[in-house]
Design a protein around this motif. Sequence first.
Motif, PDB file in Angstrom:
ATOM      1  N   ALA A  11       0.844  -1.194   0.000  1.00 53.13           N
ATOM      2  CA  ALA A  11       0.000   0.000   0.000  1.00 53.13           C
ATOM      3  C   ALA A  11       0.881   1.247   0.000  1.00 53.13           C
ATOM      4  O   ALA A  11       2.014   1.223   0.512  1.00 53.13           O
ATOM      5  N   PRO A  12       0.386   2.348  -0.577  1.00 50.00           N
ATOM      6  CA  PRO A  12       1.207   3.562  -0.655  1.00 50.00           C
ATOM      7  C   PRO A  12       1.665   4.093   0.699  1.00 50.00           C
ATOM      8  O   PRO A  12       2.694   4.763   0.788  1.00 50.00           O
ATOM      9  N   ASP A  13       0.910   3.803   1.774  1.00 51.55           N
ATOM     10  CA  ASP A  13       1.215   4.395   3.071  1.00 51.55           C
ATOM     11  C   ASP A  13       2.009   3.483   3.996  1.00 51.55           C
ATOM     12  O   ASP A  13       2.111   3.736   5.195  1.00 51.55           O
ATOM     13  N   VAL A  14       2.547   2.382   3.458  1.00 46.78           N
ATOM     14  CA  VAL A  14       3.381   1.505   4.283  1.00 46.78           C
ATOM     15  C   VAL A  14       4.773   1.414   3.681  1.00 46.78           C
ATOM     16  O   VAL A  14       4.977   1.663   2.497  1.00 46.78           O
ATOM     17  N   GLU A  15       5.743   1.045   4.517  1.00 48.93           N
ATOM     18  CA  GLU A  15       7.128   1.054   4.072  1.00 48.93           C
ATOM     19  C   GLU A  15       7.526  -0.207   3.319  1.00 48.93           C
ATOM     20  O   GLU A  15       8.391  -0.173   2.441  1.00 48.93           O
ATOM     21  N   ALA A  16       6.933  -1.351   3.651  1.00 49.65           N
ATOM     22  CA  ALA A  16       7.379  -2.619   3.074  1.00 49.65           C
ATOM     23  C   ALA A  16       6.188  -3.430   2.575  1.00 49.65           C
ATOM     24  O   ALA A  16       5.069  -3.297   3.098  1.00 49.65           O
ATOM     25  N   PRO A  17       6.416  -4.272   1.591  1.00 48.80           N
ATOM     26  CA  PRO A  17       5.316  -5.104   1.087  1.00 48.80           C
ATOM     27  C   PRO A  17       4.956  -6.213   2.055  1.00 48.80           C
ATOM     28  O   PRO A  17       5.743  -6.599   2.918  1.00 48.80           O
TER      29      PRO A  17
END
Length: 434
Positions: A187-193
């Motif tokens: 997601a655009p608002d998280v740092e890692a997949p």
Amino acid sequence: MIDETHDATRRSWVASAQGSDFPIQNLPLGVFSPTGGPPRGGVAIGDQILDLAQAAASGLLSGEALAAAQAASGATLNPLLALGAAPRRALRRRLFELLSDGAQDQARVAAWLHPAADCTLHLPCAIGDYTDFYAGIHHALNVGRQFRPDNPLLPNYKHVPIGYHGRASSVRVSGAPVRRPNGQQKAPDVEAPVFGPARRLDLELELGVWIGPGNVLGEPVPIGEAEAHIAGLCLLNDWSARDLQAWEYQPLGPFLAKNFMTTVSPWIITAEALAPFRTAQAKRPEGDPTPLPYLMDEADQATGAYALQLGVLIRTPAMRQAGIAAHRLGQGPATNLYWTMAQLVTHHTVGGCDLRPGDLLGSGTISTPDDSGLGSLLELTRGGKEPITLPNGETRTFLEDGDELILAGRAVAEGFVSIGFGPCTGVVAPAPQA
């Protein structure tokens, strides 16, 4: 080529043919298994399937028609498609004669028929390669506006047919379950997949192109000859995991977001059956570039599009349980393609790539410029921001487990009997445990 097989006054002695997707003016090709029997080639007529192996052994066919029936007697239609249009046309004309009202040998031909409800349908061809294009101009614009509102189309779109090589191994015939894929999402608002089942599962309404004779490696197909390599069309749903796609597609394009499943309708609606429904390619807007010479042919521009009505329907588990009919999400014409099928074939081969009998091309998602016939939920729900409400009050942004998607297609032209494609369906199954 319009001939007696398109005569709107002709009827079949197979009573169910009249008013069905498969009247005598259609005669599509497919592969089926009768109860307890091996797969073999067949022709749909009403609610029956004509057994081409029995036809070939009957003594009622000869010449090119016999050669075509013999080539279609096995478990795939690749040998028939390799023969090209002339034998296919000869078979069509002979079967039209044998199935018409008042035909001789009706009793003998009736013995070749199997109720479709008692048969299993298979992929019509062993697909060596599958390529998906992006020729639906309104889909490209609708999706592009979500990411680039001021410049939705990339600079190359109107110059070159855009496509990618898909995965032939996961193409399945209508009715096969669609397993939700696992994969990485970010997601655009998280740092890692994170890894898990796709949450933004979508459909794509497309036409499929079945390749006929094909070409030799290193010898491109000229635009004026491309039609000879198109055996026929089908409906195609290129299922898409939008959240997987958003994370993985740069810089090389679709991968796990697309390769888990592609569904096609089981019948090849032949180029011969579609002859009355050819129409002019839509004129390009003022200021759009003229295709480069290798992609430009006046005859193709005059008749290279198809007068088809395409639609998408959905039926959720709750709707099925309540007996509610499938809900139409949209309907629109197949003329909303920026490139003709012949242009796709020519561009595919211009660098020397060889197409082979039974190869499959996807047109790309076909959508309308308004909301009446959008070919994906990504467009219909504005990327999931605007849920749609179904007749029973349920809402959807993307597909949920148990949802059934149905693609429909019908060819319509004044003065000719309308013909259909048959259903292209799939029910979403839960993702496998990781």
